[in-house]
Design a protein around this motif. Sequence first.
Motif, PDB file in Angstrom:
ATOM      1  N   SER A 550      -0.621   2.391  -4.696  1.00  0.00           N
ATOM      2  CA  SER A 550      -0.324   2.697  -3.291  1.00  0.00           C
ATOM      3  C   SER A 550       0.958   3.531  -3.227  1.00  0.00           C
ATOM      4  N   ARG A 552       3.988   5.487  -0.660  1.00  0.00           N
ATOM      5  CA  ARG A 552       4.601   5.403   0.663  1.00  0.00           C
ATOM      6  C   ARG A 552       5.966   6.096   0.654  1.00  0.00           C
ATOM      7  N   TRP A 571       4.995  -2.668   4.051  1.00  0.00           N
ATOM      8  CA  TRP A 571       4.523  -2.117   2.772  1.00  0.00           C
ATOM      9  C   TRP A 571       5.328  -2.723   1.639  1.00  0.00           C
ATOM     10  N   PRO A 572       4.647  -3.211   0.609  1.00  0.00           N
ATOM     11  CA  PRO A 572       3.220  -3.003   0.286  1.00  0.00           C
ATOM     12  C   PRO A 572       2.270  -4.082   0.787  1.00  0.00           C
ATOM     13  N   ALA A 575      -1.130  -2.921   1.718  1.00  0.00           N
ATOM     14  CA  ALA A 575      -1.987  -2.595   0.563  1.00  0.00           C
ATOM     15  C   ALA A 575      -2.559  -3.864  -0.057  1.00  0.00           C
ATOM     16  N   ASP A 578      -5.425  -5.172   1.868  1.00  0.00           N
ATOM     17  CA  ASP A 578      -6.561  -4.278   2.078  1.00  0.00           C
ATOM     18  C   ASP A 578      -7.835  -4.941   1.570  1.00  0.00           C
ATOM     19  N   TRP A 581      -8.713  -4.289  -2.035  1.00  0.00           N
ATOM     20  CA  TRP A 581      -7.806  -4.945  -2.959  1.00  0.00           C
ATOM     21  C   TRP A 581      -8.064  -6.453  -3.007  1.00  0.00           C
TER      22      TRP A 581
END
Length: 625
Positions: A550, A552, A571-572, A575, A578, A581
Motif C-alpha cells: 500500500s 500513501r 492509514w494503513p 489497507a 480492505d 486483504w
Amino acid sequence: MKRKIVLQVTQLLAVFSNGARRKLKILCGNKCIALSKRAEEGLVMRKPVITSLGVVLLVLLGVLASACIQRDSVSTSSAPSPTVSSLPDGREQETTTTESLDSDGDGLKDESEIYVYKTDPQKADTDGDGLNDGVEVLETGTDPLKSDTDGDGIPDGEEKEMHLNPLSADADNDGISDYDEVFVFNTSPLRADSDSDGLYDPEELSNGTNPLVPDSDGDGLTDGEEVLKFYTDPLVNDTDGDGLLDGVEVETYYSDPLSTDTDHDYLPDGYEVQIGTDPAWDWRYSFDEEAVKAGLSKLLRSRVHGLAESFIVYNSTLDRAWAILEWIDGNIEYNHTKAEYVEEEVQYWDTWTEDAKLRYMNLTRLQAANDTAFGLHSGICGDYAFLTAALLLEANISPVYMLDIDYWNESIGHATVAIKVNGTYLVLDQHLPFIPLGNYYWYSIHNMKKEIENATFYKVEVDENGEIKVSSWTWTGTRLRGMAYTMTEEDVRLVQNLAKQLLVELYPQYKEDARLRASAEADFDSLVESGEFSHHFLPSGFRKGWSLASWRYLGWYYHPVIAKKLVMSYWPRKALEDEDWIEVLEVSDKYYLKLWWTGDKIEVAARDGSSWTVPELLLALEVGS
C-alpha cells in the motif's frame, strides 16, 4: 309738607278680595303703588281692630282714589320720573320708579327680570350657579333660571371659572361630558386628547389605556403610535413576546414588534440582542463574526445536541473529533448545485436586479447545523463548518476555531474548522483525516489549486452558561505555511512500529517472523523500481504466503501529535481492513512488514517561489503460514 302714605302692595292684596283687586287696579289707572307699613314721615300705622269689613274697604278705596288723583295731577308723562319725598330728619330723597330699578344689582332691570327673564329681581343670581343673572343674559348667554345650562353636571359659574363652555356639555367635543372628564376620569375637558398621545380620550377609555399617560404600558411607544402606526398592543409592552419592549424594537433595533423573529433566522429578537447579534439581519447571509455568534449559539446548537451526545463516549479530544468528522464525511454530501449558484452570484452580481440578488442570496445563504444534519443532508463549505463546529462544542470540545479563508486572485473564499491539540492546530475540512494547519496551506495549493492569502480565525469558547464567547484575528498565508510539518526518518520508523502494532491488534494470531524479511524487502525494492512484486520463493517451513502493498502520501496529514491516530484510524488501517486483504490476513499467522519512503515525492510551489515537499510512503507486507 304733604304726607304720603306708602303701603306694601302685597299687604294690600292680602286684604282685598278678587273683586276689590280689580277695582283697585281700575282706580289706580293700572299703575303699581308702593305701599308700606310705615308712612314716609316715620309714623307707624297700626291696624285697628276691624269690626266691619265694609267700613275698612270704603276707607281704603277713598284713600287710593285720592292718591291716584294726586299722582295724575303731578305727572303728565308716561315715562318714569323721579319724585321727592321727605325723610324723618327733614331731608329730601329722590325715588325712582320700578321701570328703571335694579333692586339686586345684577345688571338687569327689575321689570325685565319680572316680565322678560322671569328671574327674581331680589336675587342677583336667581339659579344660584355662581353667575349673576345679568352676566348670564348679557355675557355668557346661559339660562339664568338653570344653574347648569348645558346639563353636563357642572354649574355654569364653575364652568366659567374652569374656562369651559357652559353652553356645551362637551367643551372639547371628544365624546365625554365635561363633568365626567373633570370628576370621573380626571381628563382635560378642554383637550380631546388629554395626554397628547394621538388617541382621543374616549378611544383610550375604550381601549383600556390611560388617557392621562401617553405610554400606558411603558414600552417607549405612545399609545397612539401603537394603535395607529405599529398596530402593537398599547397595554402589553412586549406585544410579540420576544423579550424586547416594543419601543426598543422600533427605535433601537429596527426589528418588528409584531414578530418574535424579525429576520426569520431561527433566533428570537430578544435572544439575538442577548447574544449580541442583530435581530433585523439574517446571519445566514454572510460568514462573519455575527454569523458565528448566531449559528453557534446555545439555542441553535441545542438542536444537534442529541447527535453530539453519541460522540461523548470517546474519551480523548482526538477520538471525539475524529468520530464527528467521520459521521459528517459519511452522512453529508457536497451540494455542487449550491456551489455553482455561489459562483454565478459572484460573477453576475453587478448586473442583477434587486429581486434577482435576493433570490440568489436565499439560494446560497448559510444553513443552520440542524438543517444540514437532519433536513438537507448536504451543503457547501460554510454549512459543513457550522455543523462541524456545533457538534464539537456540544461534544464538549472547546474552543473550536472557525476559519474564513481568502485566496489570492479569487473572489470566492472558503470556510472550515480547526481544533487545537497540544499546541497544534488541526483542520477538520469536510473529510477525514485532519490536516495540520501549516500543511493545509500547501494542501490547498496542490489539491484546490488555490493559495491562501490570509485566514481570519474566530475562536469560539463556551462559557459557564452554555453561550459562546468569540474573539478573532487574521493570519497571513505566509504565517500559516511557516507552521507546516515535514516528516523525518524518525517519524517514518514510528509509523512503521505503529503499523505493526495495529496489525496484531486487528489479527491477534500474528507473530513477526524474520524468515519473511528477505521476501518483504525484495518486494519493497521491486515495487519502488517497477511497481511490481518481486518473483521469489517462500522461505522453508512455509506452506503458503502472500505479498501485500500500500502507498500513501501521508505527509499531507502527518504530525507527531496525531501520528498514532493517523495510523490506527486512517492509514494503513484502511489497507489492513480492505476486503481483499482480510481474506488473506485471516488465513495466515506470520508476517514481516517494511514501511519506508519510496523516493517519490510531491513538490508544491507557492506564488513567491517557496516550496514544500511531501514524500511517498510504501508499506510492503509479507504474510504466510
